[in-house]
Design a protein around this motif. Structure first.
Motif, PDB file in Angstrom:
ATOM      1  N   SER A  21      45.152  26.974  46.181  1.00 41.28           N
ATOM      2  CA  SER A  21      45.156  26.199  45.108  1.00 41.28           C
ATOM      3  C   SER A  21      44.236  26.641  44.138  1.00 41.28           C
ATOM      4  O   SER A  21      43.827  26.107  43.080  1.00 41.28           O
ATOM      5  CB  SER A  21      44.915  24.830  45.228  1.00 41.28           C
ATOM      6  OG  SER A  21      43.416  24.598  46.105  1.00 41.28           O
ATOM      7  N   LEU A  22      43.504  27.866  44.558  1.00 41.07           N
ATOM      8  CA  LEU A  22      42.483  28.483  43.560  1.00 41.07           C
ATOM      9  C   LEU A  22      43.008  29.576  42.711  1.00 41.07           C
ATOM     10  O   LEU A  22      43.874  30.196  43.172  1.00 41.07           O
ATOM     11  CB  LEU A  22      41.224  29.004  44.204  1.00 41.07           C
ATOM     12  CG  LEU A  22      40.338  27.934  45.193  1.00 41.07           C
ATOM     13  CD1 LEU A  22      39.344  28.774  46.146  1.00 41.07           C
ATOM     14  CD2 LEU A  22      39.776  26.885  44.646  1.00 41.07           C
ATOM     15  N   PRO A  23      42.155  29.796  41.543  1.00 44.77           N
ATOM     16  CA  PRO A  23      42.687  30.943  40.599  1.00 44.77           C
ATOM     17  C   PRO A  23      42.688  32.039  41.466  1.00 44.77           C
ATOM     18  O   PRO A  23      41.870  32.302  42.652  1.00 44.77           O
ATOM     19  CB  PRO A  23      41.665  30.898  39.593  1.00 44.77           C
ATOM     20  CG  PRO A  23      41.129  29.511  39.591  1.00 44.77           C
ATOM     21  CD  PRO A  23      41.016  28.966  41.039  1.00 44.77           C
ATOM     22  N   GLU A  24      43.526  33.068  41.001  1.00 45.24           N
ATOM     23  CA  GLU A  24      43.254  34.397  41.602  1.00 45.24           C
ATOM     24  C   GLU A  24      41.910  35.197  41.671  1.00 45.24           C
ATOM     25  O   GLU A  24      41.617  35.549  42.698  1.00 45.24           O
ATOM     26  CB  GLU A  24      44.396  35.482  40.902  1.00 45.24           C
ATOM     27  CG  GLU A  24      44.410  36.799  41.544  1.00 45.24           C
ATOM     28  CD  GLU A  24      45.143  37.805  40.748  1.00 45.24           C
ATOM     29  OE1 GLU A  24      45.348  38.907  41.187  1.00 45.24           O
ATOM     30  OE2 GLU A  24      45.879  37.207  39.763  1.00 45.24           O
ATOM     31  N   TYR A 104      42.013  46.452  44.646  1.00 48.30           N
ATOM     32  CA  TYR A 104      42.299  46.046  43.085  1.00 48.30           C
ATOM     33  C   TYR A 104      41.742  47.204  42.335  1.00 48.30           C
ATOM     34  O   TYR A 104      42.308  47.551  41.180  1.00 48.30           O
ATOM     35  CB  TYR A 104      41.039  44.921  42.740  1.00 48.30           C
ATOM     36  CG  TYR A 104      41.967  43.400  42.743  1.00 48.30           C
ATOM     37  CD1 TYR A 104      42.253  42.706  41.607  1.00 48.30           C
ATOM     38  CD2 TYR A 104      42.412  42.906  43.896  1.00 48.30           C
ATOM     39  CE1 TYR A 104      42.957  41.641  41.591  1.00 48.30           C
ATOM     40  CE2 TYR A 104      43.461  42.022  44.011  1.00 48.30           C
ATOM     41  CZ  TYR A 104      43.272  41.175  42.598  1.00 48.30           C
ATOM     42  OH  TYR A 104      44.203  39.929  42.811  1.00 48.30           O
ATOM     43  N   VAL A 105      40.611  47.878  42.768  1.00 44.05           N
ATOM     44  CA  VAL A 105      40.117  48.957  41.855  1.00 44.05           C
ATOM     45  C   VAL A 105      40.939  50.102  42.221  1.00 44.05           C
ATOM     46  O   VAL A 105      40.988  51.173  41.258  1.00 44.05           O
ATOM     47  CB  VAL A 105      38.789  49.340  42.295  1.00 44.05           C
ATOM     48  CG1 VAL A 105      38.210  50.280  41.682  1.00 44.05           C
ATOM     49  CG2 VAL A 105      38.002  47.956  41.699  1.00 44.05           C
ATOM     50  N   GLY A 106      41.602  50.626  43.342  1.00 42.97           N
ATOM     51  CA  GLY A 106      42.130  51.653  43.574  1.00 42.97           C
ATOM     52  C   GLY A 106      41.192  52.458  44.434  1.00 42.97           C
ATOM     53  O   GLY A 106      41.566  53.808  44.310  1.00 42.97           O
ATOM     54  N   GLY A 107      40.401  52.024  45.111  1.00 43.47           N
ATOM     55  CA  GLY A 107      39.127  53.177  45.358  1.00 43.47           C
ATOM     56  C   GLY A 107      37.687  52.383  45.638  1.00 43.47           C
ATOM     57  O   GLY A 107      37.719  51.212  45.327  1.00 43.47           O
ATOM     58  N   ASP A 108      36.710  53.228  46.009  1.00 44.03           N
ATOM     59  CA  ASP A 108      35.255  52.587  46.029  1.00 44.03           C
ATOM     60  C   ASP A 108      34.746  52.714  44.505  1.00 44.03           C
ATOM     61  O   ASP A 108      35.385  52.961  43.470  1.00 44.03           O
ATOM     62  CB  ASP A 108      34.647  53.430  46.976  1.00 44.03           C
ATOM     63  CG  ASP A 108      33.480  52.341  47.637  1.00 44.03           C
ATOM     64  OD1 ASP A 108      33.529  51.200  47.347  1.00 44.03           O
ATOM     65  OD2 ASP A 108      32.468  53.161  47.968  1.00 44.03           O
ATOM     66  N   LEU A 109      33.285  52.919  44.641  1.00 43.74           N
ATOM     67  CA  LEU A 109      32.755  52.982  43.187  1.00 43.74           C
ATOM     68  C   LEU A 109      33.340  53.960  42.232  1.00 43.74           C
ATOM     69  O   LEU A 109      33.117  53.939  41.080  1.00 43.74           O
ATOM     70  CB  LEU A 109      31.182  53.065  43.302  1.00 43.74           C
ATOM     71  CG  LEU A 109      30.563  51.778  43.759  1.00 43.74           C
ATOM     72  CD1 LEU A 109      29.061  52.032  44.186  1.00 43.74           C
ATOM     73  CD2 LEU A 109      30.648  50.635  42.654  1.00 43.74           C
ATOM     74  N   ASP A 110      33.532  54.818  42.761  1.00 43.46           N
ATOM     75  CA  ASP A 110      33.866  56.389  41.935  1.00 43.46           C
ATOM     76  C   ASP A 110      34.987  55.943  41.426  1.00 43.46           C
ATOM     77  O   ASP A 110      35.551  56.651  40.294  1.00 43.46           O
ATOM     78  CB  ASP A 110      33.711  57.423  42.656  1.00 43.46           C
ATOM     79  CG  ASP A 110      34.774  57.219  44.096  1.00 43.46           C
ATOM     80  OD1 ASP A 110      35.592  56.528  44.062  1.00 43.46           O
ATOM     81  OD2 ASP A 110      35.297  58.616  44.572  1.00 43.46           O
ATOM     82  N   ALA A 124      33.119  45.861  34.572  1.00 39.05           N
ATOM     83  CA  ALA A 124      34.580  46.402  34.811  1.00 39.05           C
ATOM     84  C   ALA A 124      35.439  45.227  34.915  1.00 39.05           C
ATOM     85  O   ALA A 124      35.111  44.474  36.271  1.00 39.05           O
ATOM     86  CB  ALA A 124      34.792  47.339  35.966  1.00 39.05           C
ATOM     87  N   ILE A 125      36.164  44.650  33.991  1.00 37.41           N
ATOM     88  CA  ILE A 125      36.896  43.711  34.364  1.00 37.41           C
ATOM     89  C   ILE A 125      38.213  43.963  34.903  1.00 37.41           C
ATOM     90  O   ILE A 125      38.930  44.835  34.903  1.00 37.41           O
ATOM     91  CB  ILE A 125      37.426  43.205  32.819  1.00 37.41           C
ATOM     92  CG1 ILE A 125      36.014  42.440  32.000  1.00 37.41           C
ATOM     93  CG2 ILE A 125      38.080  41.843  33.173  1.00 37.41           C
ATOM     94  CD1 ILE A 125      36.375  42.113  30.771  1.00 37.41           C
ATOM     95  N   LEU A 126      38.353  43.156  36.163  1.00 33.75           N
ATOM     96  CA  LEU A 126      39.645  43.318  36.890  1.00 33.75           C
ATOM     97  C   LEU A 126      40.913  42.526  36.679  1.00 33.75           C
ATOM     98  O   LEU A 126      40.628  41.353  35.945  1.00 33.75           O
ATOM     99  CB  LEU A 126      39.333  43.268  38.431  1.00 33.75           C
ATOM    100  CG  LEU A 126      37.901  43.899  38.761  1.00 33.75           C
ATOM    101  CD1 LEU A 126      37.835  43.687  40.365  1.00 33.75           C
ATOM    102  CD2 LEU A 126      38.281  45.445  38.640  1.00 33.75           C
ATOM    103  N   PRO A 127      41.872  43.097  36.982  1.00 30.73           N
ATOM    104  CA  PRO A 127      43.074  42.307  36.500  1.00 30.73           C
ATOM    105  C   PRO A 127      43.205  40.980  37.371  1.00 30.73           C
ATOM    106  O   PRO A 127      42.812  40.944  38.415  1.00 30.73           O
ATOM    107  CB  PRO A 127      44.404  43.045  36.970  1.00 30.73           C
ATOM    108  CG  PRO A 127      43.852  44.203  37.766  1.00 30.73           C
ATOM    109  CD  PRO A 127      42.329  44.426  37.501  1.00 30.73           C
ATOM    110  N   SER A 128      43.536  39.826  36.721  1.00 31.44           N
ATOM    111  CA  SER A 128      43.764  38.567  37.405  1.00 31.44           C
ATOM    112  C   SER A 128      44.769  37.585  36.395  1.00 31.44           C
ATOM    113  O   SER A 128      44.856  37.816  35.488  1.00 31.44           O
ATOM    114  CB  SER A 128      42.484  37.949  37.788  1.00 31.44           C
ATOM    115  OG  SER A 128      41.834  37.531  36.419  1.00 31.44           O
TER     116      SER A 128
END
Length: 220
Positions: A21-24, A104-110, A124-128
């Motif tokens: 029931s929580l937002p993504e 979500y990022v497609g990898g680590d910090l790099d 860095a805004i992630l898609p949600s």
């Protein structure tokens, strides 16, 4: 790491996570914390088991015609609810970013596409989904975020380093839960840069004029 974690998720968030029931954005932060924290992961599993028991006792309802085919089509097209990823978070085994965040990022910090906010702070805004937003924050050692309150709920998970505010100190794996009653100035510990994952379901309430002026551009 779990032995060092002092700030955990509350039952309300874990129940909402189990119920879907929580937002993504909140689900991502919670999944990341669960991948780092044995204690909260065990509690989350107990809520999952409780929900399963309740479902087993309920009378089954007939599905609409075509429901199964529609579900398969959504899976094939990649349009299943994004919240579903959080049902069984993977345990993090390496890297700075927890496994759910790496997905979500497609990898680590790099692989993170940072955007400067000023004074060395980056995000860095992630898609949600639209119900809430989630972002990675990079705060240089000793730097402070602007003094702010909240119009809603903010979940902040420390991934690297540590920060402190008027309430307490939060290190890697700790999660801070802030709401409309909280006003604080997070400051990264001296000696190590701090990286956090933060989700909000409403804009922050900045107390300074300049942060309020820039708020629409930074989408925070």
């Amino acid at each position: 790491m779990t032995d060092q974690i002092k700030h955990h998720l509350d039952d309300a968030l874990l129940m909402g996570y189990a119920a879907g029931s929580l937002p993504e954005a909140f689900n991502l932060v919670i999944a990341a914390h669960l991948s780092m924290c044995d204690e909260c992961r065990a509690r989350a599993q107990s809520f999952d088991a409780l929900g399963g028991a309740v479902l087993d006792r309920n009378t089954q309802s007939a599905m609409d015609e075509g429901s199964f085919a529609a579900t398969l089509e959504r899976i094939k097209s990649g349009t299943t609810p994004a919240d579903a990823f959080a049902a069984a978070p993977r345990v993090s085994t390496g890297g700075t970013l927890p496994a759910p965040v790496q997905d979500y990022v497609g990898g680590d910090l790099d692989a993170v596409k940072w955007r400067p906010l000023g004074m060395g702070v980056k995000q860095a805004i992630l898609p949600s989904s639209k119900e809430a937003s989630v972002r990675l924050l990079y705060i240089p050692a000793g730097a402070a975020m602007p003094d702010h309150g909240h119009h809603g709920t903010e979940l902040t998970l420390v991934l690297k380093g540590a920060f402190h505010d008027e309430a307490d100190r939060f290190a890697a794996g700790d999660i801070e839960i802030a709401d409309e009653a909280d006003n604080h100035t997070p400051i990264a510990d001296i000696g190590e840069d701090c990286i956090c994952l933060a989700a909000t379901d409403a804009p922050l309430k900045f107390n300074g004029f300049l942060p309020r002026l820039l708020q629409p551009f930074f989408r925070i």
